[in-house]
Scaffold this motif. Structure first.
Motif, PDB file in Angstrom:
ATOM      1  N   MET A  83       0.830  -1.206   0.000  1.00 57.11           N
ATOM      2  CA  MET A  83       0.000   0.000   0.000  1.00 57.11           C
ATOM      3  C   MET A  83       0.859   1.249   0.000  1.00 57.11           C
ATOM      4  N   VAL A  84       1.945   1.241   0.782  1.00 51.98           N
ATOM      5  CA  VAL A  84       2.842   2.397   0.851  1.00 51.98           C
ATOM      6  C   VAL A  84       3.472   2.664  -0.517  1.00 51.98           C
ATOM      7  N   ILE A  85       3.953   1.603  -1.160  1.00 53.24           N
ATOM      8  CA  ILE A  85       4.578   1.769  -2.477  1.00 53.24           C
ATOM      9  C   ILE A  85       3.557   2.266  -3.487  1.00 53.24           C
ATOM     10  N   GLY A  86       2.349   1.693  -3.455  1.00 51.66           N
ATOM     11  CA  GLY A  86       1.302   2.127  -4.388  1.00 51.66           C
ATOM     12  C   GLY A  86       0.961   3.595  -4.216  1.00 51.66           C
ATOM     13  N   VAL A  87       0.858   4.053  -2.971  1.00 49.81           N
ATOM     14  CA  VAL A  87       0.537   5.459  -2.700  1.00 49.81           C
ATOM     15  C   VAL A  87       1.674   6.365  -3.161  1.00 49.81           C
ATOM     16  N   MET A  88       2.919   5.971  -2.889  1.00 48.74           N
ATOM     17  CA  MET A  88       4.052   6.799  -3.287  1.00 48.74           C
ATOM     18  C   MET A  88       4.188   6.884  -4.803  1.00 48.74           C
ATOM     19  N   VAL A  89       3.896   5.801  -5.503  1.00 50.00           N
ATOM     20  CA  VAL A  89       3.910   5.833  -6.970  1.00 50.00           C
ATOM     21  C   VAL A  89       2.858   6.809  -7.480  1.00 50.00           C
ATOM     22  N   ALA A  90       1.645   6.707  -6.923  1.00 51.75           N
ATOM     23  CA  ALA A  90       0.557   7.585  -7.359  1.00 51.75           C
ATOM     24  C   ALA A  90       0.891   9.048  -7.096  1.00 51.75           C
ATOM     25  N   ILE A  91       1.426   9.344  -5.902  1.00 51.97           N
ATOM     26  CA  ILE A  91       1.792  10.727  -5.575  1.00 51.97           C
ATOM     27  C   ILE A  91       2.887  11.225  -6.517  1.00 51.97           C
ATOM     28  N   GLY A  92       3.886  10.363  -6.787  1.00 50.06           N
ATOM     29  CA  GLY A  92       4.973  10.751  -7.679  1.00 50.06           C
ATOM     30  C   GLY A  92       4.486  11.064  -9.083  1.00 50.06           C
ATOM     31  N   VAL A  93       3.565  10.256  -9.595  1.00 53.93           N
ATOM     32  CA  VAL A  93       3.019  10.488 -10.936  1.00 53.93           C
ATOM     33  C   VAL A  93       2.217  11.792 -10.961  1.00 53.93           C
ATOM     34  N   TRP A 112       9.402  14.652  -2.649  1.00 56.05           N
ATOM     35  CA  TRP A 112       8.987  13.248  -2.810  1.00 56.05           C
ATOM     36  C   TRP A 112      10.169  12.322  -2.537  1.00 56.05           C
ATOM     37  N   PHE A 113      11.341  12.682  -3.053  1.00 51.89           N
ATOM     38  CA  PHE A 113      12.530  11.861  -2.847  1.00 51.89           C
ATOM     39  C   PHE A 113      12.861  11.735  -1.359  1.00 51.89           C
ATOM     40  N   LEU A 114      12.776  12.820  -0.616  1.00 59.49           N
ATOM     41  CA  LEU A 114      13.101  12.795   0.809  1.00 59.49           C
ATOM     42  C   LEU A 114      12.121  11.919   1.582  1.00 59.49           C
ATOM     43  N   VAL A 115      10.839  12.035   1.257  1.00 54.08           N
ATOM     44  CA  VAL A 115       9.837  11.194   1.929  1.00 54.08           C
ATOM     45  C   VAL A 115      10.091   9.727   1.620  1.00 54.08           C
ATOM     46  N   MET A 116      10.374   9.422   0.362  1.00 49.65           N
ATOM     47  CA  MET A 116      10.634   8.040  -0.036  1.00 49.65           C
ATOM     48  C   MET A 116      11.902   7.522   0.622  1.00 49.65           C
ATOM     49  N   MET A 177      16.499  -7.387  -7.951  1.00 49.48           N
ATOM     50  CA  MET A 177      16.072  -6.536  -9.069  1.00 49.48           C
ATOM     51  C   MET A 177      15.109  -5.428  -8.631  1.00 49.48           C
ATOM     52  N   GLY A 178      14.149  -5.762  -7.769  1.00 52.06           N
ATOM     53  CA  GLY A 178      13.193  -4.751  -7.323  1.00 52.06           C
ATOM     54  C   GLY A 178      13.872  -3.577  -6.636  1.00 52.06           C
ATOM     55  N   ALA A 179      14.884  -3.871  -5.809  1.00 51.02           N
ATOM     56  CA  ALA A 179      15.614  -2.820  -5.102  1.00 51.02           C
ATOM     57  C   ALA A 179      16.384  -1.949  -6.083  1.00 51.02           C
ATOM     58  N   TYR A 180      16.971  -2.569  -7.102  1.00 56.03           N
ATOM     59  CA  TYR A 180      17.726  -1.787  -8.093  1.00 56.03           C
ATOM     60  C   TYR A 180      16.793  -0.877  -8.899  1.00 56.03           C
ATOM     61  N   MET A 181      15.607  -1.388  -9.222  1.00 60.10           N
ATOM     62  CA  MET A 181      14.642  -0.562  -9.948  1.00 60.10           C
ATOM     63  C   MET A 181      14.189   0.612  -9.084  1.00 60.10           C
ATOM     64  N   MET A 182      13.975   0.361  -7.801  1.00 62.53           N
ATOM     65  CA  MET A 182      13.591   1.438  -6.894  1.00 62.53           C
ATOM     66  C   MET A 182      14.700   2.479  -6.795  1.00 62.53           C
ATOM     67  N   PHE A 183      15.950   2.015  -6.697  1.00 65.57           N
ATOM     68  CA  PHE A 183      17.086   2.926  -6.603  1.00 65.57           C
ATOM     69  C   PHE A 183      17.183   3.804  -7.847  1.00 65.57           C
ATOM     70  N   VAL A 184      17.078   3.195  -9.013  1.00 68.39           N
ATOM     71  CA  VAL A 184      17.146   3.969 -10.265  1.00 68.39           C
ATOM     72  C   VAL A 184      15.996   4.973 -10.327  1.00 68.39           C
ATOM     73  N   GLY A 185      14.795   4.516  -9.934  1.00 68.48           N
ATOM     74  CA  GLY A 185      13.642   5.407  -9.944  1.00 68.48           C
ATOM     75  C   GLY A 185      13.841   6.616  -9.044  1.00 68.48           C
ATOM     76  N   MET A 186      14.389   6.380  -7.844  1.00 66.94           N
ATOM     77  CA  MET A 186      14.622   7.485  -6.922  1.00 66.94           C
ATOM     78  C   MET A 186      15.702   8.430  -7.438  1.00 66.94           C
ATOM     79  N   MET A 187      16.734   7.875  -8.082  1.00 68.64           N
ATOM     80  CA  MET A 187      17.763   8.724  -8.656  1.00 68.64           C
ATOM     81  C   MET A 187      17.202   9.593  -9.779  1.00 68.64           C
ATOM     82  N   LEU A 188      16.257   9.050 -10.521  1.00 71.15           N
ATOM     83  CA  LEU A 188      15.631   9.833 -11.591  1.00 71.15           C
ATOM     84  C   LEU A 188      14.852  11.015 -11.029  1.00 71.15           C
ATOM     85  N   THR A 189      14.280  10.855  -9.836  1.00 69.01           N
ATOM     86  CA  THR A 189      13.550  11.984  -9.246  1.00 69.01           C
ATOM     87  C   THR A 189      14.517  13.106  -8.854  1.00 69.01           C
TER      88      THR A 189
END
Length: 214
Positions: A83-93, A112-116, A177-189
């Motif tokens: 639920m937390v990840i889903g909410v953070m994705v929605a807020i980020g979008v 958003w990056f700091l909260v995440m 893999m999931g952690a690496y995708m999250m890391f890349v996503g956060m770096m993109l923000t």
């Protein structure tokens, strides 16, 4: 801030990889197991790398008094984290879309990056606490009771990250893999923040043309 908004949206959406790929992986290798036993930790539960890995790990743990690998229903984290990840994705979008149309400041991206980041640190702390409890809360009636050189009961906490020798097992614990995708996503923000800042400065420097009517 069109470019910044698009980057923010892409970065946020990469977190959806956590629903498909494991966040963490723990492998246990020993001479009697030519093919190491492994656990993939997802945000929704724990699965064996191979079909019978969880069963075999639980069998080994039984001898030294460790608990069985928890089912998703046994840990509140497996209900809350998705639920937390889903909410953070929605807020980020949403922030990305608002940034694309110039409705919010680029500072929202770093917010958003700091909260995440805070949520990620809390998640890692919780995961490490679970590992500590899992490796130290042993059944006193276990078949094998091993002691440290000082006479205290041996604990079996896997490392949070890295390698550790545990009895005759080589234990490796690393992001998956999931952690690496999250890391890349956060770096993109973060990239979105700096791109948005640059775009904002360009707009601010544009001269304001005034029309004079006769």
């Amino acid at each position: 801030m069109k470019k910044a908004g698009i980057i923010m949206i892409i970065g946020s959406l990469l977190l959806l990889g956590l629903f498909k790929f494991p966040l963490w992986n723990i492998m246990l290798g020993a001479p009697q197991y030519p093919d190491p036993l492994g656990m993939d930790i997802y945000i929704e539960g724990i699965k064996g790398v191979q079909e019978f890995d969880i069963k075999n790990i639980d069998g080994l743990n039984h001898y030294i008094g460790m608990k069985t690998i928890p089912e998703p229903k046994d840990m509140w984290e497996f209900q809350v984290f998705p639920m937390v990840i889903g909410v953070m994705v929605a807020i980020g979008v949403i922030i990305g879309l608002l940034g694309f149309f110039g409705k919010v400041s680029y500072k929202w991206f770093i917010g958003w990056f700091l909260v995440m980041s805070i949520l990620g640190i809390m998640g890692m702390y919780d995961f490490n606490s679970w590992l500590a409890e899992y490796g130290s809360d042993l059944n006193p009636k276990a078949i094998m009771k091993l002691l440290n050189p000082d006479g205290t009961p041996m604990t079996y906490k896997p490392p949070l990250i890295g390698y550790q020798k545990m009895l005759n097992f080589d234990v490796d614990s690393w992001p998956a893999m999931g952690a690496y995708m999250m890391f890349v996503g956060m770096m993109l923000t973060i990239v979105a923040f700096f791109v948005g800042k640059k775009e904002y400065k360009k707009v601010a420097k544009k001269p304001i043309l005034k029309t004079v009517t006769a």
